[in-house]
Design a protein around this motif. Sequence first.
Motif, PDB file in Angstrom:
ATOM      1  N   GLY A 197       0.795  -1.225   0.000  1.00 42.62           N
ATOM      2  CA  GLY A 197       0.000   0.000   0.000  1.00 42.62           C
ATOM      3  C   GLY A 197       0.825   1.272   0.000  1.00 42.62           C
ATOM      4  O   GLY A 197       0.358   2.320  -0.430  1.00 42.62           O
ATOM      5  N   THR A 198       2.035   1.193   0.525  1.00 46.17           N
ATOM      6  CA  THR A 198       2.982   2.303   0.481  1.00 46.17           C
ATOM      7  C   THR A 198       4.317   1.692   0.076  1.00 46.17           C
ATOM      8  O   THR A 198       4.469   0.472   0.080  1.00 46.17           O
ATOM      9  CB  THR A 198       3.160   2.983   1.858  1.00 46.17           C
ATOM     10  OG1 THR A 198       3.503   1.977   2.814  1.00 46.17           O
ATOM     11  CG2 THR A 198       1.891   3.705   2.297  1.00 46.17           C
ATOM     12  N   GLY A 199       5.263   2.525  -0.251  1.00 49.98           N
ATOM     13  CA  GLY A 199       6.615   2.025  -0.493  1.00 49.98           C
ATOM     14  C   GLY A 199       6.785   1.372  -1.836  1.00 49.98           C
ATOM     15  O   GLY A 199       6.166   1.799  -2.821  1.00 49.98           O
ATOM     16  N   PRO A 200       7.607   0.303  -1.882  1.00 55.52           N
ATOM     17  CA  PRO A 200       8.096  -0.241  -3.147  1.00 55.52           C
ATOM     18  C   PRO A 200       6.999  -0.537  -4.169  1.00 55.52           C
ATOM     19  O   PRO A 200       5.919  -1.025  -3.825  1.00 55.52           O
ATOM     20  CB  PRO A 200       8.779  -1.544  -2.737  1.00 55.52           C
ATOM     21  CG  PRO A 200       9.088  -1.409  -1.290  1.00 55.52           C
ATOM     22  CD  PRO A 200       8.094  -0.439  -0.719  1.00 55.52           C
ATOM     23  N   VAL A 201       7.314  -0.244  -5.422  1.00 51.45           N
ATOM     24  CA  VAL A 201       6.406  -0.493  -6.537  1.00 51.45           C
ATOM     25  C   VAL A 201       6.736  -1.859  -7.134  1.00 51.45           C
ATOM     26  O   VAL A 201       7.896  -2.195  -7.345  1.00 51.45           O
ATOM     27  CB  VAL A 201       6.570   0.607  -7.603  1.00 51.45           C
ATOM     28  CG1 VAL A 201       5.707   0.306  -8.825  1.00 51.45           C
ATOM     29  CG2 VAL A 201       6.208   1.965  -7.022  1.00 51.45           C
ATOM     30  N   ASN A 202       5.689  -2.640  -7.394  1.00 52.54           N
ATOM     31  CA  ASN A 202       5.847  -3.949  -8.016  1.00 52.54           C
ATOM     32  C   ASN A 202       5.663  -3.807  -9.519  1.00 52.54           C
ATOM     33  O   ASN A 202       4.535  -3.722 -10.009  1.00 52.54           O
ATOM     34  CB  ASN A 202       4.804  -4.907  -7.412  1.00 52.54           C
ATOM     35  CG  ASN A 202       4.824  -6.265  -8.083  1.00 52.54           C
ATOM     36  OD1 ASN A 202       5.883  -6.762  -8.469  1.00 52.54           O
ATOM     37  ND2 ASN A 202       3.642  -6.852  -8.232  1.00 52.54           N
ATOM     38  N   THR A 203       6.765  -3.768 -10.243  1.00 46.69           N
ATOM     39  CA  THR A 203       6.654  -3.480 -11.679  1.00 46.69           C
ATOM     40  C   THR A 203       5.911  -4.572 -12.439  1.00 46.69           C
ATOM     41  O   THR A 203       5.274  -4.297 -13.446  1.00 46.69           O
ATOM     42  CB  THR A 203       8.046  -3.278 -12.330  1.00 46.69           C
ATOM     43  OG1 THR A 203       8.881  -4.354 -11.924  1.00 46.69           O
ATOM     44  CG2 THR A 203       8.656  -1.965 -11.893  1.00 46.69           C
TER      45      THR A 203
END
Length: 467
Positions: free
Chosen positions: A95-101
Motif C-alpha cells: 500500500g505504500t513504499g516499493p512499486v511492483n513493476t
Amino acid sequence: TSGAPATAGPRFPDGFVWGAATAAYQIEGAATEDGRGASIWDTFSRTPGKVVAGHTGDVACEHYHRYADDVALMAELGLASYRYSISWPRLQPDGTGPVNTRGLDFYDRLTDELLAKGIEPVVTLYHWDLPQALQDRGGWTVRETAEAFAAYAQIAFRRLGDRVRTWTTLNEPWCSAYLGYGSGRHAPGVSDPAAAFAAVHHLLLGHGLAARALRAAGARQISITLNPTAVYPVDPDNPADVEAARLVDGLHNRMFLDPLLRGRYPADMIEHMRRFTDLGWLRDGDEELISAPIDVLGVNFYQPAYVSARPGTPADPDSPGTEGVAFRAPVGPVTDMNWQIEPAALTRLLERLHRDYHGIPLLITENGAAYPDGPGPDGRVRDAERIAYLDGHLRACHDALSAGVDLRGYFVWSLMDNFEWAEGYAKRFGIVHVDYTTQARVAKDSARWYQEVIRRNGLPDRAPAEE
Ligand code: PNW
C-alpha cells in the motif's frame, strides 16, 4: 429477440460512449501471482461466514491470464470503451513504499491490447481492494490511507497516463464506507457508525488529493464514480415520510455530492454525524481539497429507495442513524438481487444531478441486472429479462438526454459474470456467461442485443418480448 428485425427507436447523440465495466478483484484471479500483495477482500473472503458459500476471488474469471481473449470479445461486441480497475496491491503490495513493476506490466499489456483493438480505456483506481497492510494501520478510518492513495494514483498515472485519458479515483465510496465500516457486510467487515463516517471523509479526501495530483501530472479527464439513488417518500403528502427521505438522501447522496461538487458537507449531515463522532478528522481546508475540480461524474444505478417514517424501527445497518425510518420492500418486478426494477427512477436521478450540481457532465459507469441464467442445451443463454432491464434503463437515459441532461455514455455492469462480493459467484450480472469450471465465455442474448444497440447507436422501436 436477438437478430429480430427492429425498426428505428430512440437514437443516441453522436459520440455517445458505449461500454462495459468490470473490477479487478471480481474478475482477475491470480491472487498471489507476480508479487501481488493481499487486499482486504482476500482477508474478508477467506474468513468463514463472510461470503456466500465461502467463495473467494482467488481464481475468479482468470482474466489476469485471459485478458487478450476477453478484449477480443469486447471488440467483437463493438464496445467503444471498457471500464476496468487497477488492483492497488498489485502495484504496491504493502500500500505504500516499493512499486511492483510486474503488477504495472499487467495493466500495461491490458491497456495496449484495448488500444490495439480501438477500445478506449477508462481506469478506476480504487474498486474496493485496499492493501491489507493499510487496513492493519486503520484503513480508511485514518488520514494516512488518503495520502497513500494519492501516491498510488501517481504511480499508476506515471506508467499509463500516456495512453489512458479517463481516470476515475474511487468506485462507490458509499459502499466502501457504510458497507465496509458501518454494517460490515463488505470488507474489512467493521461495524461501527463512527468508523463509517471517518471512512467517508478519508475516502473523499483521498479522492481530492489524488485528483489534484493527477491534474498536476497532466491527466485530461478526472472523475469519481458514486452510487447515488433516487430516494422517494412512500407517502409524498406525509411530512414525516418526506423528512425520512431527506435523511436517506443526505446519507446516500448529498454526503458525497455536496463536498465534491459544492465544497461543503451539508449542514444537516454535519449535525447527523455529530451523534456518533466529534468530527476530529475534519481539518480546515479539507473540504477545499475534496472539491478539486472533476470533469465528469460517474453514476452507478441499480434501483430506487422508498422510505417512510415508522417510529420504533431500528436503524438500517447500512445507513447509520436511521432509527425510525423504514425502507420499503421492493414492489413489482425485481432482479435476482431482489432489487426493484424502476427505470423512471434513473431519469429522475439524472435530472436531479444535472439541476442541483450545475450541469456536470455525467457518465453511467454501471447499470445492469443479475439473473440466474445459464446455457440451454444448444449452448445459447436466453436472458430476455436482462435485455428488458437494459432496454428500459437505456430508454430512461434517452429521456434524460431529451430533458437536456449532459449524459456522455453508458457502461453495462458487467461485461461478464464475476465475483459478486458478499454474494460470491451465485449472482450473475454479465452480458457474457462464464462457466467457472471451464472458464468458457459465451455471449448471452443480451450481449448480442447490446452489440446491435451499439451498431445502430440506438434502440429498437420497442422493448423486445420474451421469446
Ligand atoms: C456495485 N448494496 O456494488 C459495484 O460497483 C460492483 O462492483 C457490483 O458488482 C455491482 O454494483 C452489483 O452489485 C454494490 O448492497 C454492491 O447496496 C452492493 C450494494 C450496492 C452496490
